[in-house]
Design a protein around this motif. Structure first.
Motif, PDB file in Angstrom:
ATOM      1  N   SER A  25     -40.886  41.029  -0.751  1.00  0.00           N
ATOM      2  CA  SER A  25     -39.787  40.086  -0.596  1.00  0.00           C
ATOM      3  C   SER A  25     -39.180  40.176   0.799  1.00  0.00           C
ATOM      4  CB  SER A  25     -38.715  40.354  -1.658  1.00  0.00           C
ATOM      5  OG  SER A  25     -37.598  39.522  -1.457  1.00  0.00           O
ATOM      6  N   ASP A  26     -38.944  41.403   1.275  1.00  0.00           N
ATOM      7  CA  ASP A  26     -38.380  41.588   2.617  1.00  0.00           C
ATOM      8  C   ASP A  26     -39.318  41.018   3.680  1.00  0.00           C
ATOM      9  OD1 ASP A  26     -36.192  42.840   1.518  1.00  0.00           O
ATOM     10  OD2 ASP A  26     -36.932  44.874   1.890  1.00  0.00           O
ATOM     11  N   GLU A  29     -39.258  37.175   3.466  1.00  0.00           N
ATOM     12  CA  GLU A  29     -37.962  36.696   3.970  1.00  0.00           C
ATOM     13  C   GLU A  29     -37.960  36.700   5.497  1.00  0.00           C
ATOM     14  OE1 GLU A  29     -34.891  35.813   2.710  1.00  0.00           O
ATOM     15  OE2 GLU A  29     -35.133  36.049   0.549  1.00  0.00           O
ATOM     16  N   ALA A  34     -37.365  31.824   1.502  1.00  0.00           N
ATOM     17  CA  ALA A  34     -36.307  32.283   0.599  1.00  0.00           C
ATOM     18  C   ALA A  34     -37.007  32.836  -0.635  1.00  0.00           C
ATOM     19  CB  ALA A  34     -35.379  31.132   0.223  1.00  0.00           C
TER      20      ALA A  34
END
Length: 238
Positions: A25-26, A29, A34
């Motif tokens: 996710s990081d 991102e 998103a």
């Protein structure tokens, strides 16, 4: 999740391993997406019902409902593109996932950069399907390219995944010429074919079940010796 005022592509990552989901996710991102995470299929279902996403990355091996079952539900309820993560690259998982409507797959362990490339390819393909103009008439069907809608002779919509849409457009554009498997795989998944990669054949089988009068003896999409396919029906571009 798509937030108000946020025009970044919205991704849903479904994985029960925080050690994978959180760093991924990081990473995504930081590359302009998103990202929301769900730890299991039930949480993913709730999030998909409440929010709008552009693509889902789903791990197959999860406790409770697995990723294949979740993908089947996603495909039955929406046209959301899906990329499956498969443990150890099990070939049967890949085949079943593609038959259920997944747009691509990636075996674990994987390089985040490769997943990023796959995500961008699938999103670009989906967006391209929405933006191309014109329509095609063939065998009693009409494919509206801009709307990415296939209508049968009665005007009823035939649901297509992003990969099925790209496959059908590639065959329509080339008709009546034969399109080899390498070109079809590039058109549908943005990558070159490997000798034992049967994903195009699985997509062809799935598409035949949707448009052929008798999928066992296809008359619209013909198989040609040497690994190619061609649209046998007359196609008219409008």
């Amino acid at each position: 999740m798509r937030r108000r005022g946020d025009d970044r592509p919205a991704l849903l990552v479904v994985d029960d391993e925080p050690s994978i989901a959180e760093p991924l996710s990081d990473y995504l991102e930081g590359r302009g997406f998103a990202v929301s995470c769900a730890g299991d299929a039930a949480e993913a279902r709730a999030m998909l019902a409440a929010e709008t996403f552009d693509l889902a990355v789903i791990d197959i091996m999860m406790p409770g409902e697995d990723g294949l079952s979740l993908t089947r539900w996603v495909r039955a309820t929406s046209e959301l593109p899906v990329i499956l993560l498969t443990a150890r690259g099990e070939p049967m998982d890949r085949i079943i996932g593609l038959e259920m409507g997944a747009d691509d797959y990636l075996p674990k362990p994987f390089e985040p950069r490769e997943l990023l490339a796959r995500i961008r390819t699938v999103l670009r393909r989906a967006e391209g399907g929405r933006s191309e103009g014109g329509s095609y008439a063939f065998a009693g069907f009409v494919l509206h390219a801009e709307e990415r809608r296939l209508l049968d002779a009665d005007g009823a919509e035939v649901p297509l995944t992003g990969g099925e849409f790209a496959l059908l457009v590639a065959l329509l554009d080339a008709a009546p010429r034969v399109v080899d498997r390498d070109r079809l795989l590039t058109a549908t998944q943005g990558r070159e074919a490997h000798a034992f990669d049967r994903s195009v054949d699985n997509q062809i089988s799935r598409l035949r079940r949707k448009i052929e009068p008798d999928p066992r003896t296809p008359s619209i999409i013909k198989t040609h010796r040497g690994g190619g396919y061609a649209l046998a029906a007359k196609a008219v571009r409008r």
